[in-house]
Scaffold this active site. Structure first.
Site, mmCIF file in Angstrom:
data_model
loop_
_atom_site.group_PDB
_atom_site.id
_atom_site.type_symbol
_atom_site.label_atom_id
_atom_site.label_comp_id
_atom_site.label_asym_id
_atom_site.label_seq_id
_atom_site.Cartn_x
_atom_site.Cartn_y
_atom_site.Cartn_z
ATOM 1 N N GLY A 102 4.812 -4.346 8.293
ATOM 2 C CA GLY A 102 4.109 -4.415 7.017
ATOM 3 C C GLY A 102 5.073 -4.546 5.857
ATOM 4 O O GLY A 102 4.777 -5.222 4.857
ATOM 5 N N ARG A 127 -4.036 -5.679 9.313
ATOM 6 C CA ARG A 127 -3.727 -4.739 8.243
ATOM 7 C C ARG A 127 -4.055 -5.311 6.865
ATOM 8 O O ARG A 127 -3.979 -6.519 6.652
ATOM 9 C CB ARG A 127 -2.252 -4.316 8.339
ATOM 10 C CG ARG A 127 -1.982 -3.530 9.616
ATOM 11 C CD ARG A 127 -0.537 -3.185 9.802
ATOM 12 N NE ARG A 127 -0.083 -2.205 8.842
ATOM 13 C CZ ARG A 127 1.153 -1.723 8.795
ATOM 14 N NH1 ARG A 127 2.061 -2.163 9.665
ATOM 15 N NH2 ARG A 127 1.493 -0.813 7.905
ATOM 16 N N ASP A 171 4.527 8.923 7.138
ATOM 17 C CA ASP A 171 4.994 8.461 8.444
ATOM 18 C C ASP A 171 5.294 9.611 9.398
ATOM 19 O O ASP A 171 5.409 9.403 10.609
ATOM 20 C CB ASP A 171 6.247 7.589 8.297
ATOM 21 C CG ASP A 171 5.924 6.197 7.770
ATOM 22 O OD1 ASP A 171 4.760 5.780 7.873
ATOM 23 O OD2 ASP A 171 6.838 5.531 7.255
ATOM 24 N N SER A 189 1.761 3.268 -2.910
ATOM 25 C CA SER A 189 2.319 2.472 -1.814
ATOM 26 C C SER A 189 3.682 1.935 -2.213
ATOM 27 O O SER A 189 3.797 1.155 -3.158
ATOM 28 C CB SER A 189 1.391 1.303 -1.470
ATOM 29 O OG SER A 189 2.044 0.377 -0.629
#
Length: 435
Positions: A94, A123, A316, A168
């Site tokens: 990504g 995604r 994560d 993000s």
């Protein structure tokens, strides 16, 4: 498909290194490609994801050479990029597709198509495409421009004031890169602070960037000189070893040369509040990134609580935190982690299903999940959905489970290619089987 078999292990001990940071490796490549001159990148992460970025840049005409464990990038600024002759392949990454979309949108007179594997093509991309379109980007994609492949026609971008709905780092970074190519000023405001590796690289390279709280501002540049990079060890990879040390009885391990960026150490803060014995032995800095050695010892863990503003700083690490929670004394709560549903897999589903299959107790709740502990785990074959972080998390669970735990191992090469070797080095009972 390759698999690994894990058996119960106690008293993990020793000093180990983890591979270079994945996020910084991607960015060091991209910013070196945009620079003028030659940059050396040391301790680069030679994983599938980072090699996807490397190969895409080479397809764009960037001169990149691998000499042993060092990457040499010869940048010629934007003028060094050439229109690719074939579709760019971001693989499972990504970071690759989102950051390069920001870059490619601002390189005029260039047409490119970028795609990825089955997982990446599912995604969401609107979160980065929509703000780029506000800057004048011309991008087409599947499902109303929400999914790859993406077709991008480079255009003269114009600065814009972006207010992001989701914190993000990938979107923020794509917009800041685009801002270096856009006329006027580009502003990016986040709802919460996400990892700030891109901002640190801006400072290290002398690129224009102003911060006011959660708002960043940059503007167009004519060029900048290349500088060398040293990539610290990846805290997200170290997280699995931290988990192993905390839950494997009698353990005492040191993980050396790990990146300790404040936007990435949310896991350490949460675990310390829950009674984890974690100590930073020493700290230093390279390329504006703090680095240190982490000592971890077996600990009696109180319930873990993850929610609110800290989530972007440990998103994560949630899979391994969930495994640690199976050994904590009570109910651990993970909320505000909906982002996990659109990672390489639906990680909430994968975590809950895997824990329950191993005899633990977990359940999904609105916006997250809960884990009840302590549980006596039973070895099982876990469906990882080909997600590297799920595979490694349940491999660590196997170190405290009775019997054998089996997970696929091919996905692990995305971020931690020598995972089995490093866990074995600490005394973990883990072997990789041939396909």
């Amino acid at each position: 498909m390759k698999k690994i078999v894990i058996k119960r292990s106690v008293s993990l001990r020793g000093e180990v290194l983890v591979p270079g940071d994945k996020s910084i490796s991607h960015r060091a490549l991209i910013f070196s490609a945009l620079s003028e001159g030659e940059a050396k990148i040391e301790n680069f992460l030679f994983s599938q994801d980072c090699l996807s970025t490397l190969n895409c840049l080479k397809s764009l005409g960037v001169d990149i050479e691998i000499i042993g464990k060092v990457i040499k990038v010869r940048g010629e600024g934007i003028k060094g990029f050439k229109e690719p002759e074939d579709v760019l392949d971001a693989g499972n990454s990504g970071t690759t597709i989102r950051l390069l979309t920001g870059l490619l949108s601002g390189i005029q007179n260039m047409f490119s198509v970028i795609t990825g594997d089955n997982s990446l093509r599912r995604r969401p991309m609107r979160r980065v495409i929509d703000p780029l379109v506000d800057m004048g980007a011309i991008i087409w994609g599947r499902n109303d421009s929400n999914n790859p492949p993406l077709a991008i026609k480079g255009n003269q971008l114009k600065g814009f004031k972006h207010i992001l709905k989701v914190a993000s780092a990938q979107v923020k970074s794509a917009l800041l890169i685009a801002g270096l190519l856009a006329e006027g000023e580009t502003w990016v405001t986040e709802p919460a602070l996400s990892r700030d590796h891109t901002e640190r690289i801006f400072e290290y390279l002398g690129l224009p960037l102003e911060r006011d709280g959660l708002t960043l501002k940059t503007h167009k540049i004519e060029g900048y000189k290349a500088k060398d990079f040293y990539i610290p060890g990846d805290i997200s990879s170290a997280a699995f070893l931290i988990g192993a040390g905390l839950i494997s009885e009698g353990s005492s391990i040191v993980i050396k040369h790990v990146g300790l960026n404040q936007t990435r150490v949310g896991m350490l803060e949460v675990l310390r509040k829950s009674g984890a014995k974690i100590e930073i032995l020493k700290e230093w800095e390279a390329g504006k990134e703090p680095i240190g050695d982490i000592k971890v010892e077996f600990s009696e863990i109180e319930p873990i609580e993850v929610m609110g503003d800290i989530v972007p700083r440990l998103i994560d690490e949630v899979p391994i935190l969930a495994i640690i929670a199976t050994q904590a004394k009570g109910k651990s709560v993970f909320k505000d982690v909906e982002e996990l549903k659109v990672k390489e897999s639906d990680r909430i589903k994968a975590i809950v299903n895997g824990i329950n299959k191993m005899g633990g107790k977990a359940e999904e709740i609105d916006g997250g999940f809960v884990v009840y502990g302590p549980s006596k785990l039973i070895g099982s074959e876990i469906d990882t959905f080909n997600d590297h972080r799920i595979a490694m998390a349940f491999a660590i669970a196997g170190l405290v489970a009775e019997g054998e735990t089996i997970v696929e191992s091919e996905s692990i090469s995305i971020s931690f290619p020598n995972f089995v070797e490093v866990v074995s080095q600490l005394g973990g009972n883990i072997i990789e089987l041939s396909a």
